[in-house]
Design a protein around this motif. Structure first.
Motif, PDB file in Angstrom:
ATOM      1  N   GLU A  57      86.394  -6.481 -51.487  1.00 38.86           N
ATOM      2  CA  GLU A  57      86.806  -5.406 -52.656  1.00 38.86           C
ATOM      3  C   GLU A  57      84.889  -6.027 -53.312  1.00 38.86           C
ATOM      4  O   GLU A  57      84.865  -4.556 -53.569  1.00 38.86           O
ATOM      5  CB  GLU A  57      87.703  -5.622 -53.181  1.00 38.86           C
ATOM      6  CG  GLU A  57      87.397  -4.681 -54.153  1.00 38.86           C
ATOM      7  CD  GLU A  57      88.926  -4.063 -54.936  1.00 38.86           C
ATOM      8  OE1 GLU A  57      89.146  -2.564 -56.173  1.00 38.86           O
ATOM      9  OE2 GLU A  57      89.567  -5.476 -54.996  1.00 38.86           O
ATOM     10  N   GLU A  58      85.200  -7.827 -53.435  1.00 38.13           N
ATOM     11  CA  GLU A  58      83.273  -7.533 -54.232  1.00 38.13           C
ATOM     12  C   GLU A  58      82.302  -7.454 -52.924  1.00 38.13           C
ATOM     13  O   GLU A  58      81.361  -6.754 -53.614  1.00 38.13           O
ATOM     14  CB  GLU A  58      83.769  -9.175 -54.425  1.00 38.13           C
ATOM     15  CG  GLU A  58      84.009  -9.096 -55.195  1.00 38.13           C
ATOM     16  CD  GLU A  58      84.902 -11.294 -55.863  1.00 38.13           C
ATOM     17  OE1 GLU A  58      84.234 -11.513 -56.875  1.00 38.13           O
ATOM     18  OE2 GLU A  58      85.509 -11.557 -55.310  1.00 38.13           O
ATOM     19  N   ILE A  59      82.688  -7.808 -51.778  1.00 36.75           N
ATOM     20  CA  ILE A  59      81.542  -7.811 -50.826  1.00 36.75           C
ATOM     21  C   ILE A  59      80.873  -6.610 -50.302  1.00 36.75           C
ATOM     22  O   ILE A  59      79.901  -5.655 -49.848  1.00 36.75           O
ATOM     23  CB  ILE A  59      81.311  -8.452 -49.338  1.00 36.75           C
ATOM     24  CG1 ILE A  59      82.282 -10.280 -50.008  1.00 36.75           C
ATOM     25  CG2 ILE A  59      80.630  -8.697 -47.958  1.00 36.75           C
ATOM     26  CD1 ILE A  59      82.908 -11.115 -48.654  1.00 36.75           C
ATOM     27  N   GLY A  60      82.355  -5.329 -50.317  1.00 32.70           N
ATOM     28  CA  GLY A  60      81.940  -4.176 -49.564  1.00 32.70           C
ATOM     29  C   GLY A  60      80.621  -3.021 -50.372  1.00 32.70           C
ATOM     30  O   GLY A  60      80.553  -2.683 -49.578  1.00 32.70           O
ATOM     31  N   PRO A  61      80.705  -3.118 -51.280  1.00 36.90           N
ATOM     32  CA  PRO A  61      79.653  -2.029 -52.739  1.00 36.90           C
ATOM     33  C   PRO A  61      78.556  -3.095 -51.931  1.00 36.90           C
ATOM     34  O   PRO A  61      76.984  -2.493 -51.690  1.00 36.90           O
ATOM     35  CB  PRO A  61      80.372  -2.480 -53.578  1.00 36.90           C
ATOM     36  CG  PRO A  61      81.921  -2.714 -53.432  1.00 36.90           C
ATOM     37  CD  PRO A  61      81.778  -3.627 -52.296  1.00 36.90           C
ATOM     38  N   PHE A  62      78.048  -4.203 -51.753  1.00 34.41           N
ATOM     39  CA  PHE A  62      77.046  -4.864 -51.953  1.00 34.41           C
ATOM     40  C   PHE A  62      76.941  -4.000 -50.111  1.00 34.41           C
ATOM     41  O   PHE A  62      75.818  -4.009 -50.252  1.00 34.41           O
ATOM     42  CB  PHE A  62      77.316  -6.737 -52.199  1.00 34.41           C
ATOM     43  CG  PHE A  62      75.992  -6.905 -51.141  1.00 34.41           C
ATOM     44  CD1 PHE A  62      74.524  -6.746 -51.820  1.00 34.41           C
ATOM     45  CD2 PHE A  62      75.962  -7.586 -50.266  1.00 34.41           C
ATOM     46  CE1 PHE A  62      73.818  -7.330 -51.751  1.00 34.41           C
ATOM     47  CE2 PHE A  62      75.061  -8.420 -49.659  1.00 34.41           C
ATOM     48  CZ  PHE A  62      73.181  -7.853 -50.714  1.00 34.41           C
ATOM     49  N   VAL A  63      77.538  -4.535 -49.496  1.00 34.25           N
ATOM     50  CA  VAL A  63      76.720  -3.729 -48.129  1.00 34.25           C
ATOM     51  C   VAL A  63      76.813  -2.174 -47.950  1.00 34.25           C
ATOM     52  O   VAL A  63      75.672  -2.036 -47.349  1.00 34.25           O
ATOM     53  CB  VAL A  63      78.321  -4.248 -46.847  1.00 34.25           C
ATOM     54  CG1 VAL A  63      77.833  -4.055 -45.567  1.00 34.25           C
ATOM     55  CG2 VAL A  63      78.426  -6.066 -46.874  1.00 34.25           C
ATOM     56  N   GLU A  89      86.867  -3.865 -46.185  1.00 35.10           N
ATOM     57  CA  GLU A  89      87.486  -5.021 -45.106  1.00 35.10           C
ATOM     58  C   GLU A  89      86.584  -4.169 -44.359  1.00 35.10           C
ATOM     59  O   GLU A  89      86.252  -4.646 -43.193  1.00 35.10           O
ATOM     60  CB  GLU A  89      89.042  -4.714 -45.362  1.00 35.10           C
ATOM     61  CG  GLU A  89      88.564  -5.853 -43.904  1.00 35.10           C
ATOM     62  CD  GLU A  89      90.252  -6.468 -44.229  1.00 35.10           C
ATOM     63  OE1 GLU A  89      91.037  -7.476 -43.151  1.00 35.10           O
ATOM     64  OE2 GLU A  89      91.138  -6.227 -45.292  1.00 35.10           O
ATOM     65  N   VAL A  90      86.993  -2.764 -43.564  1.00 35.91           N
ATOM     66  CA  VAL A  90      86.338  -2.411 -42.391  1.00 35.91           C
ATOM     67  C   VAL A  90      85.435  -2.511 -42.434  1.00 35.91           C
ATOM     68  O   VAL A  90      85.139  -2.786 -41.555  1.00 35.91           O
ATOM     69  CB  VAL A  90      87.353  -0.653 -42.340  1.00 35.91           C
ATOM     70  CG1 VAL A  90      86.140  -0.251 -41.673  1.00 35.91           C
ATOM     71  CG2 VAL A  90      88.455  -1.403 -42.331  1.00 35.91           C
ATOM     72  N   LEU A  91      84.840  -1.910 -43.275  1.00 33.91           N
ATOM     73  CA  LEU A  91      83.185  -1.767 -43.550  1.00 33.91           C
ATOM     74  C   LEU A  91      81.967  -3.480 -43.258  1.00 33.91           C
ATOM     75  O   LEU A  91      81.588  -3.814 -42.275  1.00 33.91           O
ATOM     76  CB  LEU A  91      82.340  -1.599 -44.900  1.00 33.91           C
ATOM     77  CG  LEU A  91      80.889  -1.158 -44.967  1.00 33.91           C
ATOM     78  CD1 LEU A  91      80.883  -0.505 -43.780  1.00 33.91           C
ATOM     79  CD2 LEU A  91      80.305  -0.840 -46.089  1.00 33.91           C
ATOM     80  N   VAL A  92      83.139  -4.101 -43.625  1.00 32.18           N
ATOM     81  CA  VAL A  92      81.667  -5.728 -43.635  1.00 32.18           C
ATOM     82  C   VAL A  92      82.586  -6.373 -42.527  1.00 32.18           C
ATOM     83  O   VAL A  92      81.437  -6.280 -41.846  1.00 32.18           O
ATOM     84  CB  VAL A  92      82.890  -6.821 -44.746  1.00 32.18           C
ATOM     85  CG1 VAL A  92      82.135  -7.936 -44.522  1.00 32.18           C
ATOM     86  CG2 VAL A  92      82.718  -6.257 -46.092  1.00 32.18           C
ATOM     87  N   LYS A  93      83.828  -5.976 -41.273  1.00 34.17           N
ATOM     88  CA  LYS A  93      84.238  -6.634 -40.321  1.00 34.17           C
ATOM     89  C   LYS A  93      83.348  -5.940 -39.416  1.00 34.17           C
ATOM     90  O   LYS A  93      82.957  -6.420 -38.335  1.00 34.17           O
ATOM     91  CB  LYS A  93      84.988  -6.886 -39.810  1.00 34.17           C
ATOM     92  CG  LYS A  93      86.543  -7.526 -40.965  1.00 34.17           C
ATOM     93  CD  LYS A  93      87.771  -7.433 -41.047  1.00 34.17           C
ATOM     94  CE  LYS A  93      88.500  -8.396 -41.117  1.00 34.17           C
ATOM     95  NZ  LYS A  93      90.063  -8.591 -40.561  1.00 34.17           N
ATOM     96  N   GLU A  94      83.005  -4.645 -39.803  1.00 39.10           N
ATOM     97  CA  GLU A  94      81.773  -3.851 -38.622  1.00 39.10           C
ATOM     98  C   GLU A  94      80.656  -4.117 -38.832  1.00 39.10           C
ATOM     99  O   GLU A  94      80.529  -4.441 -37.566  1.00 39.10           O
ATOM    100  CB  GLU A  94      82.081  -2.025 -38.819  1.00 39.10           C
ATOM    101  CG  GLU A  94      83.629  -1.225 -38.873  1.00 39.10           C
ATOM    102  CD  GLU A  94      83.739  -0.979 -37.387  1.00 39.10           C
ATOM    103  OE1 GLU A  94      82.272  -0.057 -37.025  1.00 39.10           O
ATOM    104  OE2 GLU A  94      84.922  -0.855 -36.647  1.00 39.10           O
TER     105      GLU A  94
END
Length: 279
Positions: A198-204, A256-261
């Motif tokens: 949730e923290e990483i997603g907006p940055f990515v 999570e979907v975005l970061v893992k992709e």
């Protein structure tokens, strides 16, 4: 965006062991993630190695933007005492090129009948132990797709020409600027329990919108490109069925979907930083 501070005890121990061994080391092989060469380059290494020749291995080049990787190669080659080479999984010949380059970097008057003592360094999860295994041709070093798999220094003989010291991946106490820490978290050099999806997603989302908008359009089959990171995460959540009761998007799941992709290369070859745009 606060700076991330993740420096567990085994990393502090690794730094002490590296400092102690560095006086005898003749060659440093630092493994970097080709998608973030600056953020994955440990600033402590330069101070520890002194004048010892250093080969920067830009690993996972198959996941990085080739045009940006070429810029990074030029960037590192311009440094005194530093050489650069790219690598990807499944390319064992590259490991031999690295060892061959290391031999050329030795002083001309060195007795080459003695094995070269080289140290392999790198932040967690950049593929350091995998590279070591290609050097020796067997599964000797512990390997895993998560940070901090290697917990102790390993000494490995490679034929009669090299002795390699494989060290635990270690970071530095304060990952500043904050963007550096977020890139490390985005590409799994920091565990997910330290920095959440949730923290990483907006940055990515913000970085991919800025750098590779068409990759997002193609991967998630978007008719229109969202204008903000928040809109992108919500759109991905709807596209991938990350929904809660009442038609509300489950934002942590969408992140999570975005970061893992990104991590798996599903968005295509992507580089999160460029020379001259370092923050």
């Amino acid at each position: 965006m606060p700076a991330i501070n993740w420096f567990p005890g085994h990393m502090n121990k690794a730094r002490r062991e590296i400092k102690k061994a560095m006086g005898k080391v003749e060659l440093v092989i630092e493994v970097l993630d080709a998608r973030m060469p600056h953020s994955s380059e440990n600033p402590l290494v330069e101070g520890l190695r002194g004048d010892t020749p250093c080969i920067k291995v830009l690993n996972k080049r198959d996941l990085a933007d080739p045009a940006v990787t070429r810029l990074w190669m030029e960037h590192f080659k311009a440094r005194e005492g530093t050489w650069a080479i790219t690598n990807e999984r499944g390319k064992p010949k590259v490991s031999q090129q690295i060892l061959k380059l290391g031999r050329r970097l030795m002083p001309k008057d060195r007795n080459m009948s003695r094995p070269i003592l080289a140290m392999i360094l790198g932040v967690p999860n950049v593929g350091k132990s995998t590279l070591l295994n290609t050097f020796v041709g067997r599964g000797l070093a512990d390997v895993g797709n998560k940070p901090a798999v290697t917990k102790r220094q390993q000494r490995v003989e490679v034929g009669r020409e090299y002795i390699l010291l494989d060290t635990p991946g270690f970071l530095w106490p304060r990952l500043d600027p904050p963007e550096c820490g977020m890139r490390l978290a985005a590409l799994a050099s920091i565990p997910d329990h330290v920095v959440s999806y949730e923290e990483i997603g907006p940055f990515v989302a913000a970085e991919t919108l800025r750098l590779y908008p068409q990759a997002l359009v193609a991967r998630f089959k978007l008719k229109e490109l969202p204008t903000t990171p928040e809109e992108l995460v919500e759109t991905i959540g709807r596209k991938r069925g990350c929904m809660q009761k009442g038609g509300v998007v489950n934002l942590p799941q969408a992140c999570e979907v975005l970061v893992k992709e990104l991590r798996m290369g599903k968005l295509g070859p992507i580089s999160l930083e460029r020379p001259g745009e370092l923050g």
